[in-house]
Design a protein around this motif. Structure first.
Motif, PDB file in Angstrom:
ATOM      1  N   HIS A 110       0.850  -1.197   0.000  1.00 42.43           N
ATOM      2  CA  HIS A 110       0.000   0.000   0.000  1.00 42.43           C
ATOM      3  C   HIS A 110       0.884   1.245   0.000  1.00 42.43           C
ATOM      4  O   HIS A 110       1.773   1.391   0.840  1.00 42.43           O
ATOM      5  N   ASN A 141       0.606   5.369   0.048  1.00 42.17           N
ATOM      6  CA  ASN A 141      -0.240   6.547   0.257  1.00 42.17           C
ATOM      7  C   ASN A 141       0.601   7.817   0.145  1.00 42.17           C
ATOM      8  O   ASN A 141       1.608   7.968   0.835  1.00 42.17           O
ATOM      9  N   GLU A 164       0.156  12.058   0.179  1.00 41.95           N
ATOM     10  CA  GLU A 164      -0.745  13.184   0.443  1.00 41.95           C
ATOM     11  C   GLU A 164       0.043  14.489   0.458  1.00 41.95           C
ATOM     12  O   GLU A 164       1.210  14.517   0.872  1.00 41.95           O
ATOM     13  N   HIS A 199      -4.089   7.209  -2.734  1.00 40.37           N
ATOM     14  CA  HIS A 199      -4.002   5.964  -1.978  1.00 40.37           C
ATOM     15  C   HIS A 199      -4.070   4.805  -2.978  1.00 40.37           C
ATOM     16  O   HIS A 199      -5.039   4.700  -3.740  1.00 40.37           O
ATOM     17  N   ARG A 212      -2.558   0.541  -4.124  1.00 37.57           N
ATOM     18  CA  ARG A 212      -1.914  -0.721  -3.731  1.00 37.57           C
ATOM     19  C   ARG A 212      -1.588  -1.520  -4.993  1.00 37.57           C
ATOM     20  O   ARG A 212      -2.267  -1.403  -6.017  1.00 37.57           O
TER      21      ARG A 212
END
Length: 208
Positions: A23, A25, A27, A177, A179
């Motif tokens: 995963h 992520n 931001e 986000h 994966r």
């Protein structure tokens, strides 16, 4: 024979690890945060936790020294936007999408983007420049999202780009986000990184 079973077991174990999704992520809301999760392991790629340093007696700093220290501590992403402008940032985003589209090839189909948010208020030097930059941002961002929809599994996304005629500076919010199974990343990672670095150099060169 026992050695063969051991080798086979190790191979199957590695294959199992390669099939467990990673995963990623990313931001940005003035500060960059990049987190990678794999199984029960969570790693903050950026920013990394500060290292503990031995306390030293503080000395009074001159105003010039304090100003220099503030510049050093400023977030690299913020510094990049200030120095190279929103145009360079958009170029880098375009490069990332091109890498997903071209370099990854069929691998992009295995990238699952669970959340993509792009909110931006574009501000230029004046009203005319703001309008131009706004048009450029729209012509770059919306097609990029369309490419992601066609090449990857884009589950949930929202984009809101506006011209900030009444604002003083550009405001950007970016949430990504995703994966992917490590199995699909083997063999293409180096190529993608090299192409991204080349695009980064070109984006910086635009401002020069």
């Amino acid at each position: 024979m026992t050695a063969l079973f051991i080798i086979l077991g190790i191979f199957l174990f590695i294959l199992l690890l390669l099939l467990i999704p990673v995963h990623i992520n990313i931001e940005y809301d003035g500060e960059v945060r990049i987190v990678v999760r794999y199984l029960f392991i969570k790693y903050n790629v950026y920013p990394q936790p500060p290292k503990k340093e031995k306390k030293k007696p503080e000395k009074k700093k001159k105003p010039e020294e304090e100003e220099k220290e503030k510049e050093k501590k400023e977030n690299p992403a913020v510094s990049f936007v200030k120095e190279h402008g929103i145009d360079a940032v958009i170029e880098i985003l375009k490069a990332v999408i091109d890498i997903i589209k071209n370099s990854l090839g069929s691998t992009a189909r295995h990238l699952v983007i669970s959340k993509l948010v792009i909110n931006a208020i574009i501000v230029g030097k004046d009203s005319a420049d703001t309008a131009l930059k706004y048009g450029y941002a729209c012509s770059a961002i919306y097609p990029m999202v369309s490419i992601l929809e066609n090449t990857a599994h884009l589950r949930r996304h929202s984009e809101d780009i506006s011209a900030g005629f009444l604002f003083e500076k550009t405001i950007v919010e970016f949430i990504f986000h995703s994966r992917i199974r490590p199995y699909w990343l083997v063999g293409m990672g180096i190529s993608a990184v090299v192409k991204l670095l080349v695009s980064l150099v070109r984006a910086i060169g635009m401002k020069a």
